[in-house]
Write an enzyme that holds these catalytic residues in place. Sequence first.
Site, PDB file in Angstrom:
ATOM      1  N   LEU A  98     -15.126  -5.378  -0.730  1.00 50.58           N
ATOM      2  CA  LEU A  98     -15.184  -4.642  -1.987  1.00 50.58           C
ATOM      3  C   LEU A  98     -16.626  -4.715  -2.475  1.00 50.58           C
ATOM      4  O   LEU A  98     -17.291  -5.742  -2.317  1.00 50.58           O
ATOM      5  CB  LEU A  98     -14.268  -5.265  -3.046  1.00 50.58           C
ATOM      6  CG  LEU A  98     -12.749  -5.176  -2.854  1.00 50.58           C
ATOM      7  CD1 LEU A  98     -12.048  -5.881  -4.017  1.00 50.58           C
ATOM      8  CD2 LEU A  98     -12.288  -3.729  -2.757  1.00 50.58           C
ATOM      9  N   ASP A  99     -17.111  -3.639  -3.076  1.00 45.86           N
ATOM     10  CA  ASP A  99     -18.443  -3.677  -3.664  1.00 45.86           C
ATOM     11  C   ASP A  99     -18.503  -4.766  -4.727  1.00 45.86           C
ATOM     12  O   ASP A  99     -17.487  -5.113  -5.348  1.00 45.86           O
ATOM     13  CB  ASP A  99     -18.792  -2.327  -4.308  1.00 45.86           C
ATOM     14  CG  ASP A  99     -18.938  -1.217  -3.282  1.00 45.86           C
ATOM     15  OD1 ASP A  99     -19.182  -1.528  -2.102  1.00 45.86           O
ATOM     16  OD2 ASP A  99     -18.804  -0.043  -3.666  1.00 45.86           O
ATOM     17  N   ARG A 100     -19.685  -5.267  -4.964  1.00 48.64           N
ATOM     18  CA  ARG A 100     -19.849  -6.358  -5.916  1.00 48.64           C
ATOM     19  C   ARG A 100     -19.267  -6.027  -7.296  1.00 48.64           C
ATOM     20  O   ARG A 100     -18.616  -6.854  -7.928  1.00 48.64           O
ATOM     21  CB  ARG A 100     -21.335  -6.680  -6.049  1.00 48.64           C
ATOM     22  CG  ARG A 100     -21.618  -7.846  -6.999  1.00 48.64           C
ATOM     23  CD  ARG A 100     -23.103  -7.905  -7.330  1.00 48.64           C
ATOM     24  NE  ARG A 100     -23.727  -9.022  -6.679  1.00 48.64           N
ATOM     25  CZ  ARG A 100     -25.014  -9.313  -6.799  1.00 48.64           C
ATOM     26  NH1 ARG A 100     -25.805  -8.559  -7.516  1.00 48.64           N
ATOM     27  NH2 ARG A 100     -25.532 -10.359  -6.186  1.00 48.64           N
ATOM     28  N   THR A 158     -16.951  -3.868  -8.004  1.00 51.83           N
ATOM     29  CA  THR A 158     -15.542  -3.464  -7.948  1.00 51.83           C
ATOM     30  C   THR A 158     -14.668  -4.705  -8.065  1.00 51.83           C
ATOM     31  O   THR A 158     -14.911  -5.708  -7.403  1.00 51.83           O
ATOM     32  CB  THR A 158     -15.230  -2.739  -6.626  1.00 51.83           C
ATOM     33  OG1 THR A 158     -16.064  -1.592  -6.509  1.00 51.83           O
ATOM     34  CG2 THR A 158     -13.772  -2.299  -6.579  1.00 51.83           C
ATOM     35  N   ARG A 170     -16.796   6.104  -4.669  1.00 56.55           N
ATOM     36  CA  ARG A 170     -17.907   6.354  -5.585  1.00 56.55           C
ATOM     37  C   ARG A 170     -18.627   7.657  -5.256  1.00 56.55           C
ATOM     38  O   ARG A 170     -18.935   8.464  -6.150  1.00 56.55           O
ATOM     39  CB  ARG A 170     -18.883   5.171  -5.536  1.00 56.55           C
ATOM     40  CG  ARG A 170     -18.251   3.864  -5.940  1.00 56.55           C
ATOM     41  CD  ARG A 170     -19.085   2.654  -5.563  1.00 56.55           C
ATOM     42  NE  ARG A 170     -20.329   2.594  -6.335  1.00 56.55           N
ATOM     43  CZ  ARG A 170     -21.216   1.602  -6.201  1.00 56.55           C
ATOM     44  NH1 ARG A 170     -20.992   0.616  -5.334  1.00 56.55           N
ATOM     45  NH2 ARG A 170     -22.309   1.612  -6.923  1.00 56.55           N
TER      46      ARG A 170
END
Length: 317
Positions: free
Chosen positions: A144-146, A148, A246
């Site tokens: 997961l993106d930081r 998110t 995104r």
Amino acid sequence: MRKETPVSTSSAPAVRLVEVDAEHDGQRIDNFLLRLCKGVPKSHIYKAIRGGEVRVNKGRIQADYRVVAGDLVRVPPLRLPAAGEARPVPGSEFPVVFEDDALLVIDKPAGVAVHGGSGVSFGVIEQLRAARPQARFLELVHRLDRETSGLLMVAKKRSALLALHAMLREGKGDKHYLALVEGDWVNDRQHIRLALTKWTTQSGERRVRPDPDGQSAHTIVTLRQRFGRYSLVDAELRSGRTHQIRVHLAASGFPIIGDDKYGTDETRAQFARQGFNRMFLHAHQLTLPHPLTGEILRLTAELPPVCRKLLQQLENQ
């Protein structure tokens, strides 16, 4: 269990000979050593591999070598950080949504990287390993993106990791995210199919953009609630590309609120003044077969309080 044999009996740190067990069969040697040598910086591990201090079956190897059950690994004395260097990773647990002997699913907070690298000394996986020194195997299933938040899967067995990777490649299971976007989303349900490619800015920052020659990517977006100039949507991943949701939403004219890469600075600053200082993207629902039993898991992570508060504020405007 790994078999370890010290080469020296002196009080000084000694070379160890470690036999790889079946549980770690197929793991990269760098990850094997990082797990074995808790607190030692990655830079020391890679330096030892490059310098030939780490040997497998008496031979030199590269950092991408994958160990095999029965391999005998020579582990040199690896020092802990000196003053001024990165300190050992602080152990930390995270809210557990599901756990058994094969799988751990946590509710990751926003602002925490899933692993160290790219300027981050440690992330969720390193903190979990430090908090659970008795755990023989902990590996990220996906990322997961930081910024998110939400459901993050961690395998506790290699067999579970391989099974989950196969499921993700084959498109088994459903992964849903909640996103607050800028704009009035019109369609109740919309398929976004835009191929994506990675690129790097002049400053060295990794980005993704639509590209007909890129990797195929498919997101299904469902309207959840309208707030005039903003919309809450559900984004279902049908592929797993970097920054997919995104970029798909931004390219459709509906950037995610708080997105510092693909959103608008003005909108991000506006919400920051209201006390909302993160990206509104949350992995809220996961449905998939258990990697070992086949039982269907239906897991949910509720929106964080700061996100719920923002939605209430928009409802009252």
